[in-house]
Design an enzyme around this catalytic site. Sequence first.
Site, PDB file in Angstrom:
ATOM      1  N   ASP A  68      14.566  -2.224  13.591  1.00 19.12           N
ATOM      2  CA  ASP A  68      15.381  -1.337  12.751  1.00 19.12           C
ATOM      3  C   ASP A  68      14.746   0.050  12.754  1.00 19.12           C
ATOM      4  O   ASP A  68      14.561   0.680  11.711  1.00 19.12           O
ATOM      5  CB  ASP A  68      15.474  -1.886  11.331  1.00 19.12           C
TER       6      ASP A  68
ATOM      7  N   GLU B 191       0.846  -1.177   0.000  1.00 18.96           N
ATOM      8  CA  GLU B 191       0.000   0.000   0.000  1.00 18.96           C
ATOM      9  C   GLU B 191       0.892   1.242   0.000  1.00 18.96           C
ATOM     10  O   GLU B 191       1.842   1.332   0.779  1.00 18.96           O
ATOM     11  CB  GLU B 191      -0.876  -0.028   1.254  1.00 18.96           C
TER      12      GLU B 191
END
Length: 300
Positions: A207, A97
């Site tokens: 991360d 998306e």
Amino acid sequence: MSELPVALRQALADALGSRIGASVPMTGGMINRSARVEAGGERVFVKWNPAAPVGFYAAEADGLERIRAVGALRVPRVLARRDAGEEGPAPPYLALELVESAPPHDERAFSRGFADALADHHRRSARPGAQFGLDRDNYLGLNAQPNAPHDSWAAFYRDCRLAPQAAVARRHGRMPPHRERRLEAVMAVLDRLLPTRNEAPCLVHGDLWSGNFLPANGAAVVIDPAVYLADREVEMAYVELFGGFPRGFVDAYASAWPLDRGYAHRRPLLQLYPLLVHLNHFGEVPYGAMVDGALRAYVR
């Protein structure tokens, strides 16, 4: 800037069941090529890398779905993917998306909302009695990230985070004697430096730096995860390592879920893993000195 390869265009059309219209090259990533494409009236973000290792995009899609399942942080929907070794001429890719990013009107409210959502994510994903690690390995960038489950947080951090990166550094000639000596000394006392605290392991993004979240409609959308079950302190140490987060984010997180008093002492050690990864990926300058600085916090 990258044009969409013909084989990838066809693979996307087949996977999404829609004609692929205009594509616009995008920039921002160091690992992948990327573009915005029109597919069936929807804008889709697609990234690809002909040299991606086996399971690279599967691991990223898995991480996004695990974060989505917790229900606290926003992530883009996974629409389609293809990994190295799968049949077909298209390169490995991941279609998501498209997140329409825009600076928040109220940075303070954005910071508070993002921090609250991260604290809520950590709290909701905590699993009493679970081991540290994950039921699969994945990647931090292009770096293979082993996640073999461990009962001990210190043992997991030593065996699955520090030791593998130290081995890579040795192969690359980036472990001079002074660094090797200090790292071995730190790893020898890791059980004392990183005790398993009285908190259940939780799912960390893994991360979470400033390049891996996007402001959209006043809220943060996180991308590019490297998930595993960990002590949540490791997430906050990563957040604080390179900066770039909205002002007041760390204080807002600590207000939503206070950090242990000993966190400040453990922070350089928890930052050692991403510093070693950066040393191995980018080279000695400036990361060698940063690794040495983290080690000197514990060993002279």
